[in-house]
Structures are given as C-alpha cells and as structure tokens.
Design a protein around this motif. Structure first.
Motif, PDB file in Angstrom:
ATOM      1  N   UNK A  17       0.829  -1.207   0.000  1.00  0.00           N
ATOM      2  CA  UNK A  17       0.000   0.000   0.000  1.00  0.00           C
ATOM      3  C   UNK A  17       0.860   1.251   0.000  1.00  0.00           C
ATOM      4  N   UNK A  18       1.962   1.220   0.758  1.00  0.00           N
ATOM      5  CA  UNK A  18       2.879   2.360   0.773  1.00  0.00           C
ATOM      6  C   UNK A  18       3.583   2.516  -0.571  1.00  0.00           C
ATOM      7  N   UNK A  19       3.935   1.398  -1.184  1.00  0.00           N
ATOM      8  CA  UNK A  19       4.561   1.460  -2.515  1.00  0.00           C
ATOM      9  C   UNK A  19       3.576   2.064  -3.514  1.00  0.00           C
ATOM     10  N   UNK A  36       8.855   4.617  -0.376  1.00  0.00           N
ATOM     11  CA  UNK A  36       8.247   3.839   0.703  1.00  0.00           C
ATOM     12  C   UNK A  36       9.322   3.261   1.620  1.00  0.00           C
ATOM     13  N   UNK A  37      10.386   2.755   1.031  1.00  0.00           N
ATOM     14  CA  UNK A  37      11.477   2.177   1.821  1.00  0.00           C
ATOM     15  C   UNK A  37      12.135   3.245   2.702  1.00  0.00           C
ATOM     16  N   UNK A  38      12.358   4.414   2.129  1.00  0.00           N
ATOM     17  CA  UNK A  38      12.973   5.498   2.898  1.00  0.00           C
ATOM     18  C   UNK A  38      12.075   5.930   4.063  1.00  0.00           C
ATOM     19  N   UNK A  61       6.267  14.300   2.718  1.00  0.00           N
ATOM     20  CA  UNK A  61       7.302  15.300   3.012  1.00  0.00           C
ATOM     21  C   UNK A  61       8.608  14.991   2.290  1.00  0.00           C
ATOM     22  N   UNK A  62       8.991  13.728   2.248  1.00  0.00           N
ATOM     23  CA  UNK A  62      10.208  13.346   1.527  1.00  0.00           C
ATOM     24  C   UNK A  62      10.081  13.659   0.035  1.00  0.00           C
TER      25      UNK A  62
END
Length: 102
Positions: A17-19, A36-38, A61-62
């Motif tokens: 889901x984050x990906x 997502x990994x970061x 934000x990233x």
C-alpha cells in the motif's frame, strides 16, 4: 511499533500500500518503492498514534523535499529570447494587463 516481529508483520501487511502511494506521488514504480522504503526506515521504535499516518506523512514530506531540490533555476526572459524563444510570443505576453494586487 512493538517488537521487531511486529515491524516485519507491519511491512508485510501494509508495505505494498505504501509502494502504491509512492507510485501515485512520483509517477514511477521504482521511485515509489524507494520512497516507501525510505519512509519506513524513519519508523524506528514504538510510536504513539497511527503508524500508517506517520508513514504517509513522511512519504509526502520526503517527496516534496526531493522535488524542491530538483527545481530548475529560473531563466530571465532576455535569455530565453536570446536562445531561440519566439520574440512575438514575448511581445504579446508583455501586452497582457498586470494581475490585480491581492
């Protein structure tokens, strides 16, 4: 997050889901996965509140931060016309009325 097993379970359940959210932000599968990994790497130890919201906010934000760093420098109009910009377009743009003050 609780013990390390909880984090692994969290990533297995919520990771894709984050990906997907990263792909929506970046428009690219690989960049979305990296984002997502970061963001997941920023989640260390127990957090009070909603970890999903924390990750989503961190990803946003990233992404915004990375886009600000990539912004091309502004180019003065005189440089654009000197390097092949259409002088007629610039003449017409100069004739437009100024925007009203807010």
């Amino acid at each position: 997050m609780g013990p390390p097993g909880d984090f692994t379970d969290f990533v297995l359940i919520k990771g894709m889901g984050f990906v997907r959210y990263g792909v929506v932000l970046t428009g690219d599968q690989r960049e979305g996965a990296d984002l997502a990994k970061e963001a997941l790497s920023c989640l260390e130890g127990p957090k009070s509140g909603n970890a999903d919201s924390f990750i989503g906010t961190t990803m946003t934000r990233l992404y915004v931060s990375s886009r600000r760093r990539r912004r091309p420098p502004s180019i003065p109009a005189s440089d654009i016309t000197a390097h092949g910009g259409d002088p007629e377009v610039w003449r017409q743009l100069k004739e437009l009325p100024a925007l009203p003050a807010r």
